[in-house]
Write an enzyme that holds these catalytic residues in place. Structure first.
Site, PDB file in Angstrom:
ATOM      1  N   LEU A 168       0.846  -1.203   0.000  1.00  0.00           N
ATOM      2  CA  LEU A 168       0.000   0.000   0.000  1.00  0.00           C
ATOM      3  C   LEU A 168       0.877   1.246   0.000  1.00  0.00           C
ATOM      4  O   LEU A 168       0.518   2.265   0.587  1.00  0.00           O
ATOM      5  CB  LEU A 168      -0.917  -0.012   1.242  1.00  0.00           C
ATOM      6  CG  LEU A 168      -2.152  -0.922   1.160  1.00  0.00           C
ATOM      7  CD1 LEU A 168      -2.914  -0.907   2.484  1.00  0.00           C
ATOM      8  CD2 LEU A 168      -3.085  -0.500   0.016  1.00  0.00           C
ATOM      9  N   HIS A 169       2.073   1.150  -0.642  1.00  0.00           N
ATOM     10  CA  HIS A 169       2.923   2.334  -0.747  1.00  0.00           C
ATOM     11  C   HIS A 169       2.645   3.022  -2.080  1.00  0.00           C
ATOM     12  O   HIS A 169       2.943   2.449  -3.141  1.00  0.00           O
ATOM     13  CB  HIS A 169       4.407   1.948  -0.673  1.00  0.00           C
ATOM     14  CG  HIS A 169       4.768   1.201   0.559  1.00  0.00           C
ATOM     15  ND1 HIS A 169       4.672   1.768   1.812  1.00  0.00           N
ATOM     16  CD2 HIS A 169       5.177  -0.076   0.760  1.00  0.00           C
ATOM     17  CE1 HIS A 169       5.024   0.868   2.723  1.00  0.00           C
ATOM     18  NE2 HIS A 169       5.340  -0.245   2.116  1.00  0.00           N
ATOM     19  N   CYS A 185       7.320  -8.754 -13.971  1.00  0.00           N
ATOM     20  CA  CYS A 185       6.157  -9.620 -13.722  1.00  0.00           C
ATOM     21  C   CYS A 185       4.822  -8.900 -13.773  1.00  0.00           C
ATOM     22  O   CYS A 185       3.972  -9.234 -14.593  1.00  0.00           O
ATOM     23  CB  CYS A 185       6.355 -10.316 -12.373  1.00  0.00           C
ATOM     24  SG  CYS A 185       7.702 -11.489 -12.470  1.00  0.00           S
TER      25      CYS A 185
HETATM   26  C1  UDX Z   1      11.090 -15.870 -16.310  1.00  0.00           C
HETATM   27  C2  UDX Z   1       9.777 -15.279 -16.748  1.00  0.00           C
HETATM   28  O1  UDX Z   1      10.053 -13.972 -17.285  1.00  0.00           O
HETATM   29  C3  UDX Z   1       8.864 -15.142 -15.585  1.00  0.00           C
HETATM   30  O2  UDX Z   1       7.577 -14.714 -16.022  1.00  0.00           O
HETATM   31  C4  UDX Z   1       8.691 -16.474 -14.950  1.00  0.00           C
HETATM   32  O3  UDX Z   1       7.926 -16.315 -13.756  1.00  0.00           O
HETATM   33  C5  UDX Z   1      10.032 -17.101 -14.606  1.00  0.00           C
HETATM   34  O4  UDX Z   1      10.919 -17.123 -15.727  1.00  0.00           O
HETATM   35  P1  UDX Z   1      13.174 -14.603 -15.516  1.00  0.00           P
HETATM   36  O5  UDX Z   1      13.999 -15.634 -14.859  1.00  0.00           O
HETATM   37  O6  UDX Z   1      13.262 -13.178 -15.110  1.00  0.00           O
HETATM   38  O7  UDX Z   1      11.647 -14.972 -15.370  1.00  0.00           O
HETATM   39  O8  UDX Z   1      13.483 -14.726 -17.101  1.00  0.00           O
HETATM   40  P2  UDX Z   1      14.822 -14.223 -17.786  1.00  0.00           P
HETATM   41  O9  UDX Z   1      15.596 -13.378 -16.836  1.00  0.00           O
HETATM   42  O10 UDX Z   1      14.385 -13.708 -19.103  1.00  0.00           O
HETATM   43  O11 UDX Z   1      15.660 -15.584 -17.964  1.00  0.00           O
HETATM   44  C6  UDX Z   1      15.213 -16.589 -18.814  1.00  0.00           C
HETATM   45  C7  UDX Z   1      16.472 -17.396 -19.195  1.00  0.00           C
HETATM   46  O12 UDX Z   1      16.099 -18.529 -19.978  1.00  0.00           O
HETATM   47  C8  UDX Z   1      17.463 -16.579 -20.045  1.00  0.00           C
HETATM   48  O13 UDX Z   1      18.727 -16.684 -19.455  1.00  0.00           O
HETATM   49  C9  UDX Z   1      17.447 -17.271 -21.420  1.00  0.00           C
HETATM   50  O14 UDX Z   1      18.713 -17.268 -22.049  1.00  0.00           O
HETATM   51  C10 UDX Z   1      17.048 -18.678 -21.035  1.00  0.00           C
HETATM   52  N1  UDX Z   1      16.393 -19.421 -22.114  1.00  0.00           N
HETATM   53  C11 UDX Z   1      15.349 -18.850 -22.784  1.00  0.00           C
HETATM   54  C12 UDX Z   1      16.834 -20.734 -22.426  1.00  0.00           C
HETATM   55  O15 UDX Z   1      17.760 -21.231 -21.819  1.00  0.00           O
HETATM   56  N2  UDX Z   1      16.184 -21.435 -23.414  1.00  0.00           N
HETATM   57  C13 UDX Z   1      15.149 -20.896 -24.109  1.00  0.00           C
HETATM   58  O16 UDX Z   1      14.614 -21.559 -25.007  1.00  0.00           O
HETATM   59  C14 UDX Z   1      14.716 -19.568 -23.799  1.00  0.00           C
HETATM   60  C1  UDX Z   2       6.453  -9.460  -7.889  1.00  0.00           C
HETATM   61  C2  UDX Z   2       5.699 -10.228  -6.809  1.00  0.00           C
HETATM   62  O1  UDX Z   2       5.832  -9.540  -5.560  1.00  0.00           O
HETATM   63  C3  UDX Z   2       6.274 -11.628  -6.670  1.00  0.00           C
HETATM   64  O2  UDX Z   2       5.517 -12.373  -5.717  1.00  0.00           O
HETATM   65  C4  UDX Z   2       6.185 -12.314  -8.031  1.00  0.00           C
HETATM   66  O3  UDX Z   2       6.734 -13.618  -7.977  1.00  0.00           O
HETATM   67  C5  UDX Z   2       6.953 -11.514  -9.077  1.00  0.00           C
HETATM   68  O4  UDX Z   2       6.434 -10.172  -9.140  1.00  0.00           O
HETATM   69  P1  UDX Z   2       8.703  -8.138  -8.125  1.00  0.00           P
HETATM   70  O5  UDX Z   2       8.109  -7.763  -9.456  1.00  0.00           O
HETATM   71  O6  UDX Z   2      10.102  -8.625  -8.055  1.00  0.00           O
HETATM   72  O7  UDX Z   2       7.772  -9.293  -7.448  1.00  0.00           O
HETATM   73  O8  UDX Z   2       8.670  -6.837  -7.200  1.00  0.00           O
HETATM   74  P2  UDX Z   2       7.649  -6.259  -6.115  1.00  0.00           P
HETATM   75  O9  UDX Z   2       8.406  -6.050  -4.870  1.00  0.00           O
HETATM   76  O10 UDX Z   2       6.400  -7.038  -6.071  1.00  0.00           O
HETATM   77  O11 UDX Z   2       7.307  -4.796  -6.750  1.00  0.00           O
HETATM   78  C6  UDX Z   2       6.666  -4.759  -7.996  1.00  0.00           C
HETATM   79  C7  UDX Z   2       6.438  -3.294  -8.359  1.00  0.00           C
HETATM   80  O12 UDX Z   2       5.452  -2.720  -7.502  1.00  0.00           O
HETATM   81  C8  UDX Z   2       7.682  -2.427  -8.223  1.00  0.00           C
HETATM   82  O13 UDX Z   2       7.721  -1.509  -9.305  1.00  0.00           O
HETATM   83  C9  UDX Z   2       7.449  -1.664  -6.923  1.00  0.00           C
HETATM   84  O14 UDX Z   2       8.062  -0.395  -6.936  1.00  0.00           O
HETATM   85  C10 UDX Z   2       5.937  -1.517  -6.936  1.00  0.00           C
HETATM   86  N1  UDX Z   2       5.363  -1.393  -5.596  1.00  0.00           N
HETATM   87  C11 UDX Z   2       5.434  -2.447  -4.725  1.00  0.00           C
HETATM   88  C12 UDX Z   2       4.712  -0.211  -5.261  1.00  0.00           C
HETATM   89  O15 UDX Z   2       4.658   0.738  -6.059  1.00  0.00           O
HETATM   90  N2  UDX Z   2       4.131  -0.102  -4.040  1.00  0.00           N
HETATM   91  C13 UDX Z   2       4.181  -1.126  -3.128  1.00  0.00           C
HETATM   92  O16 UDX Z   2       3.652  -0.972  -2.034  1.00  0.00           O
HETATM   93  C14 UDX Z   2       4.855  -2.325  -3.480  1.00  0.00           C
END
Ligand code: UDX
Ligand code: UDX
Length: 439
Positions: free
Chosen positions: A253-254, A263
């Site tokens: 709630l910030h 995400c």
């Molecule tokens: C990802 C998704 O973005 C997120 O929605 C989900 O919850 C978890 O997986 P993230 O780990 O942040 O999150 O993805 P990213 O940082 O883009 O890393 C994906 C990795 O997979 C990259 O290092 C990419 O090189 C690799 N990859 C992608 C493979 O090894 N094989 C593939 O076919 C495609």
């Molecule tokens: C989020 C979810 O929290 C996590 O459970 C899920 O697996 C992935 O997505 P993340 O995206 O890493 O995690 O960051 P989070 O701390 O949730 O913040 C998301 C965004 O909301 C940020 O831009 C943050 O600045 C904003 N935020 C968060 C606010 O503006 N107000 C808040 O009170 C909390």
């Protein structure tokens, strides 16, 4: 157990290191050869507090290794996790599942004994069934189960979130997979972490519904903040009063410049698309997406107004570029809307971020980067705080005032208090709180 993780990104790398720390034998596979080489050399390609030490410790204990060769890493795995990216598809906002499907095809080509394939990536409802079809079609002979096990990791707190989750969600369609999942998470299971077994569709939807609800909660308080500014209320105190109600809770709630990250933006849109294509539109989440996009774009206007209506020939200091503190992730960060809008209004930008400047430089043009907050502030006509890094929470305000050409501060994260800043001679603007003016 033997575990293979496909995708060594924010989620795959943290999950692999934590599973290794539970005592499992883990191989993290990634198609990005440079990333694998960097990991094998002991360099972590992402900023996640504690991850470097956790990886090093488990590599040393020979529980964790890296490979670019998927086929060599998987045949005898008990569980194969898909943790590849599921970005928003260009144009229509549906989740791009091409990486998930290619991982499924790769898995089909190499599995031997009974294997549990686990979708860790955030995937739309029904993807588990599609992955099962892809593998079944290629390997009618193989013994396997496809399971949904969404992650709830916050960047910057991912290891803590993995090791001390509020719950573990598992979507299964057969009992055999249940035993493997219990064994995988045994260390958590032993310390009473709730492990929820449901079907795949329910598990997949829990992830989207949770993220969309959190995004909705943030957007709700952001709109209340705008109302507070009109009626002279204080949004932090409104949030405090609301949050004491156990049914609401104080977290998320910030009020701020709008949510970003890898995400919330993509998961809210993906849920909207899934809901629309299943004839059950999620109109609240549609509004959340629209309001949040607008909010990030509106923030620059606050800086322009605070600086007298024009930024022509002015220099604006920007403190914080990443979407939140304790990460280097710039995905959908509010700064990507705010900085270009300030430049379009004529401002020169001098920015500082403790960790994200390298990532930001690939996404922003004509920005001068400073070595620290005070260097960014020197001679500036105004400063905007976009990310609430700890480093910005206790600036020497007298020094800030002395350094700046004009002591105008727009604090989009309500780090400081209006009265204190007014007493120190700062022309201070924040979110959802009455300004204090001392003539
Ligand atoms: C990802 C998704 O973005 C997120 O929605 C989900 O919850 C978890 O997986 P993230 O780990 O942040 O999150 O993805 P990213 O940082 O883009 O890393 C994906 C990795 O997979 C990259 O290092 C990419 O090189 C690799 N990859 C992608 C493979 O090894 N094989 C593939 O076919 C495609
Ligand atoms: C989020 C979810 O929290 C996590 O459970 C899920 O697996 C992935 O997505 P993340 O995206 O890493 O995690 O960051 P989070 O701390 O949730 O913040 C998301 C965004 O909301 C940020 O831009 C943050 O600045 C904003 N935020 C968060 C606010 O503006 N107000 C808040 O009170 C909390």
């Amino acid at each position: 157990m033997r575990v293979t993780i496909i995708g060594a990104g924010y989620v795959g790398l943290v999950s692999g290191a934590c599973f290794a720390d539970f005592g499992h034998e883990v191989v993290c596979v990634d198609k990005d050869a440079a990333k694998i080489r960097s990991l094998e050399a002991g360099n972590i390609p992402i900023f996640e507090p504690g991850l470097a030490a956790l990886v090093a410790e488990n590599v040393k204990a020979r529980r964790l290794s890296f490979s670019g060769d998927f086929a060599a890493s998987t045949p005898n795995a008990d569980a194969v996790f898909i943790a590849v990216g599921t970005p928003s598809r260009r144009g229509d906002g549906f989740a791009d599942l091409s990486y998930v499907y290619s991982a499924a095809e790769e898995i089909a080509s190499v599995i031997e004994g009974y294997t549990v394939i686990v979708n860790k990536s955030t995937v739309p409802v029904g993807t588990g069934a599609e992955v099962e079809q892809i593998i079944r079609k290629a390997r009618p002979d193989a013994g396997f189960s496809v399971v949904s096990n969404p992650e709830f990791l916050r960047e910057g707190a991912a290891i803590a979130d993995f090791k001390h989750p509020d719950r573990i969600i598992v979507g299964v369609e057969d009992d055999r997979a249940i035993q493997v999942m219990r064994e995988l998470y045994r260390p958590l299971y032993l310390n009473e972490t709730p492990m929820v077994f449901t079907n795949r569709a329910t598990s997949e939807l829990i992830k989207y519904a949770a993220n969309a609800f959190l995004a909705t909660k943030i957007t709700f308080i952001n709109e209340i903040a705008d109302l507070c500014e009109q009626v002279g209320a204080n949004v932090q105190e409104v949030a405090g009063g609301m949050g004491l109600d156990g049914r609401i809770g104080a977290k998320f709630l910030h009020a701020g410049p709008g949510y970003g990250g890898s995400c919330f933006p993509k998961d809210t849109i993906a849920l909207v698309r899934t809901a629309q294509s299943n004839n059950a539109p999620a109109r609240i989440v549609e509004a959340v997406v629209e309001i949040n996009d607008e909010r990030k774009k509106k923030m620059a206007g606050r800086v322009i107004a605070a600086c007298g209506g024009s930024l022509a020939n002015k220099t604006i200091a920007v403190l914080g570029l990443t979407f939140k503190p304790n990460t280097d992730d710039m995905r959908d960060s509010p700064s990507l809307d705010i900085v270009p809008a300030l430049q379009a209004a004529g401002a020169a930008i001098r920015a500082y971020d403790p960790v994200g400047m390298k990532e930001a430089a690939a996404l922003l043009d004509d920005v001068e980067y400073a070595e620290g907050p005070y260097q960014a502030l020197k001679g500036a006509d105004g400063v905007v705080i976009i990310t609430e890094w700890d480093e910005f929470r206790a600036l020497d305000i007298d020094r800030v005032k002395a350094l700046m050409k004009a002591p105008v501060m727009v604090d989009l994260r309500n780090i400081y208090r209006p009265r204190e800043m007014a007493e120190r001679g700062i022309d201070y603007h924040s979110i959802g709180r009455p300004r204090e003016i001392f003539e």
